[in-house]
Design a protein around this motif. Structure first.
Motif, PDB file in Angstrom:
ATOM      1  N   LEU A 176       0.856  -1.188   0.000  1.00 14.40           N
ATOM      2  CA  LEU A 176       0.000   0.000   0.000  1.00 14.40           C
ATOM      3  C   LEU A 176       0.889   1.235   0.000  1.00 14.40           C
ATOM      4  CD1 LEU A 176      -2.794   1.396   0.331  1.00 14.40           C
ATOM      5  CD2 LEU A 176      -2.431   1.261   2.805  1.00 14.40           C
ATOM      6  N   ILE A 177       0.700   2.107  -0.993  1.00 16.58           N
ATOM      7  CA  ILE A 177       1.431   3.366  -1.072  1.00 16.58           C
ATOM      8  C   ILE A 177       0.469   4.476  -0.666  1.00 16.58           C
ATOM      9  CG2 ILE A 177       2.657   4.978  -2.563  1.00 16.58           C
ATOM     10  CD1 ILE A 177       3.286   2.562  -4.389  1.00 16.58           C
ATOM     11  N   ALA A 178       0.840   5.240   0.346  1.00 15.30           N
ATOM     12  CA  ALA A 178      -0.003   6.336   0.829  1.00 15.30           C
ATOM     13  C   ALA A 178       0.727   7.652   0.628  1.00 15.30           C
ATOM     14  CB  ALA A 178      -0.335   6.127   2.308  1.00 15.30           C
ATOM     15  N   ASP A 179       0.242   8.466  -0.300  1.00 20.35           N
ATOM     16  CA  ASP A 179       0.881   9.745  -0.633  1.00 20.35           C
ATOM     17  C   ASP A 179       0.168  10.868   0.119  1.00 20.35           C
ATOM     18  OD1 ASP A 179       2.178  11.875  -1.715  1.00 20.35           O
ATOM     19  OD2 ASP A 179       1.729  11.427  -3.798  1.00 20.35           O
ATOM     20  N   GLU A 180       0.784  11.349   1.178  1.00 19.62           N
ATOM     21  CA  GLU A 180       0.214  12.406   2.021  1.00 19.62           C
ATOM     22  C   GLU A 180      -1.244  12.100   2.376  1.00 19.62           C
ATOM     23  OE1 GLU A 180       1.946  14.788   3.218  1.00 19.62           O
ATOM     24  OE2 GLU A 180       3.570  15.301   1.859  1.00 19.62           O
ATOM     25  N   PRO A 181      -1.504  10.946   3.025  1.00 18.35           N
ATOM     26  CA  PRO A 181      -2.897  10.537   3.248  1.00 18.35           C
ATOM     27  C   PRO A 181      -3.657  11.400   4.249  1.00 18.35           C
ATOM     28  CG  PRO A 181      -1.416   9.089   4.449  1.00 18.35           C
ATOM     29  CD  PRO A 181      -0.550   9.982   3.597  1.00 18.35           C
ATOM     30  N   THR A 182      -2.960  12.234   5.007  1.00 20.35           N
ATOM     31  CA  THR A 182      -3.648  13.040   6.018  1.00 20.35           C
ATOM     32  C   THR A 182      -3.599  14.538   5.723  1.00 20.35           C
ATOM     33  OG1 THR A 182      -1.632  13.079   7.367  1.00 20.35           O
ATOM     34  CG2 THR A 182      -3.211  11.332   7.827  1.00 20.35           C
ATOM     35  N   THR A 183      -3.157  14.910   4.521  1.00 22.61           N
ATOM     36  CA  THR A 183      -3.090  16.330   4.163  1.00 22.61           C
ATOM     37  C   THR A 183      -4.477  16.962   4.203  1.00 22.61           C
ATOM     38  OG1 THR A 183      -1.160  16.003   2.754  1.00 22.61           O
ATOM     39  CG2 THR A 183      -2.473  17.957   2.330  1.00 22.61           C
ATOM     40  N   ALA A 184      -4.570  18.152   4.791  1.00 20.91           N
ATOM     41  CA  ALA A 184      -5.803  18.945   4.841  1.00 20.91           C
ATOM     42  C   ALA A 184      -6.892  18.341   5.719  1.00 20.91           C
ATOM     43  CB  ALA A 184      -6.360  19.175   3.428  1.00 20.91           C
ATOM     44  N   LEU A 185      -6.540  17.312   6.505  1.00 25.00           N
ATOM     45  CA  LEU A 185      -7.519  16.741   7.431  1.00 25.00           C
ATOM     46  C   LEU A 185      -7.273  17.304   8.822  1.00 25.00           C
ATOM     47  CD1 LEU A 185      -7.446  12.971   6.370  1.00 25.00           C
ATOM     48  CD2 LEU A 185      -8.945  14.779   5.528  1.00 25.00           C
ATOM     49  N   ASP A 186      -8.352  17.456   9.615  1.00 29.87           N
ATOM     50  CA  ASP A 186      -8.152  17.957  10.972  1.00 29.87           C
ATOM     51  C   ASP A 186      -7.489  16.872  11.824  1.00 29.87           C
ATOM     52  OD1 ASP A 186     -10.160  16.320  12.446  1.00 29.87           O
ATOM     53  OD2 ASP A 186     -11.604  17.420  11.223  1.00 29.87           O
ATOM     54  N   VAL A 187      -6.995  17.266  12.992  1.00 31.24           N
ATOM     55  CA  VAL A 187      -6.166  16.390  13.813  1.00 31.24           C
ATOM     56  C   VAL A 187      -6.906  15.119  14.215  1.00 31.24           C
ATOM     57  CG1 VAL A 187      -4.902  16.224  15.988  1.00 31.24           C
ATOM     58  CG2 VAL A 187      -4.823  18.332  14.681  1.00 31.24           C
ATOM     59  N   THR A 188      -8.173  15.230  14.534  1.00 29.79           N
ATOM     60  CA  THR A 188      -8.954  14.059  14.960  1.00 29.79           C
ATOM     61  C   THR A 188      -9.086  13.050  13.833  1.00 29.79           C
ATOM     62  OG1 THR A 188     -10.229  15.454  16.474  1.00 29.79           O
ATOM     63  CG2 THR A 188     -11.142  13.297  15.949  1.00 29.79           C
ATOM     64  N   ILE A 189      -9.455  13.535  12.640  1.00 30.53           N
ATOM     65  CA  ILE A 189      -9.599  12.643  11.482  1.00 30.53           C
ATOM     66  C   ILE A 189      -8.250  12.063  11.097  1.00 30.53           C
ATOM     67  CG2 ILE A 189     -10.309  12.481   9.069  1.00 30.53           C
ATOM     68  CD1 ILE A 189     -12.626  12.854  11.002  1.00 30.53           C
ATOM     69  N   GLN A 190      -7.190  12.880  11.187  1.00 31.71           N
ATOM     70  CA  GLN A 190      -5.849  12.409  10.875  1.00 31.71           C
ATOM     71  C   GLN A 190      -5.480  11.214  11.752  1.00 31.71           C
ATOM     72  OE1 GLN A 190      -1.806  14.314  12.089  1.00 31.71           O
ATOM     73  NE2 GLN A 190      -2.315  15.220  10.124  1.00 31.71           N
TER      74      GLN A 190
END
Length: 339
Positions: A176-190
């Protein structure tokens, strides 16, 4: 433990009207089965281009001009497009950086999650529906039956990212390749997305390559880390190596730019002065030399080889040469791991 992936001296170039952009300048690394590898660095360091090369999803003007990408014993560079289509989404899944532009706006989410199952697993629509429904539930999407019939614009950013993870994981890929999977998400969702990735890794032993500029995210998910700069890997090692005893000035700079959550007194973060190198005309020596306060004459004229620090830790910096003047390296940032 066997290597699932080996990249050997990969060079990727983009041919533009102003010249050749040498986006990846010759990198090598390997990934073991079940391992989580983080690739960190500034924007433009070559992280995403490396992964798009691996997936053979480069723009028309992009070309792999050298190197091998060995996945389960096969060289992906040599595969024809039809053969590569059988690998993408089946053996290798990818979570792209922006789910809103990566999801097709005119198809329902359910149809998009079902598509790889029908194509790669030869499922009929009923089987694919049930499997997709289960996967949407696993990734934490509420009321999955209702959501299967909805379109991407009806989802929040965090929910769209979960859909992307479901699509990437639905065929149980080996990588699984994850390219910036948490960009622009709030801290809780991240935090929820990262926990989900770790959970899926534990359940089906999927190897993960996580691309990010967020060192805290890497510390939370990855076993090993590659630091990239100017289209090259400049340091590689375990998570503890990189955070406790980094050996490259660029890695020191990255660590100094991260806030310390344990500091009671606020302090200014120290940015890395200067600009990344122009990859139309890559520097002859160390790509970081123009921005490095420890640069020596040799740094400007010769690219440093990798100097072995210990068994799994190495850095491409002349400061690690046995005859180099010793400098007092900044302390590590173990609180990023322990905080």
């Amino acid at each position: 433990m066997d290597n699932l992936l080996e990249i050997k001296d990969l060079k990727t170039t983009f041919f533009t009207h102003v010249g050749e952009v040498k986006a990846v300048g010759g990198i090598s690394f390997s990934l073991k089965k079940g391992e989580a590898l983080g690739i960190v660095g500034e924007s433009g360091s070559g992280k995403s281009v490396t992964m798009m090369s691996l997936m053979r999803l480069l723009e028309e003007n992009g070309k792999i001009i050298n190197g091998d990408i060995i996945f389960e014993g096969r060289n992906l560079v040599d595969l024809k497009e039809k053969e590569m289509e059988k690998v993408r989404g089946n053996d290798i899944g990818m979570i792209f950086q922006d789910p809103m532009t990566s999801l097709n706006p005119v198809y329902t989410v359910g149809k998009q999650v079902m598509e790889p199952l029908i194509k790669h697993k030869n499922m009929n629509k009923t089987q694919a529906y049930e499997t997709a429904l289960k996967m949407l539930s696993i990734v934490g999407i509420p009321s999955p039956e209702k959501r299967m019939k909805q379109y991407p614009h009806e989802f929040s950013g965090g929910m769209r990212q979960r859909v992307m993870i479901a699509m990437a994981m639905v065929c149980n890929p080996k990588l699984l390749i994850a390219d910036e999977p948490t960009t622009a998400l709030d801290v809780t969702i991240q935090a929820q997305i990262l926990e989900l990735m770790k959970d899926l890794k534990e359940k089906i032993n999927t190897s993960i390559i996580l691309i990010t500029h967020d060192l805290g995210v890497v510390a939370d998910v990855c076993n090993n880390i590659n630091v990239m700069y100017g289209g090259l890997i400049v340091e590689k090692g375990s998570k503890r190596d990189i955070f406790y005893s980094p050996k490259h000035p660029y890695t020191w700079g990255l660590l100094k730019s991260v806030p310390n959550p344990k500091n009671i007194v606020k302090e200014r973060l120290k940015p890395i002065d200067g600009q990344p190198p122009d990859l139309l005309k890559p520097p002859v020596g160390c790509p970081f030399a123009p921005r490095c306060e420890y640069a020596m004459k040799i740094c400007l004229s010769e690219r440093p080889p990798f100097f072995s620090i210990d068994e799994d830790h190495s850095a491409a910096c002349w400061l690690n040469h046995p005859k180099a003047n010793k400098v007092k390296a900044p302390v590590g940032r173990e609180e990023i791991i322990n905080g």
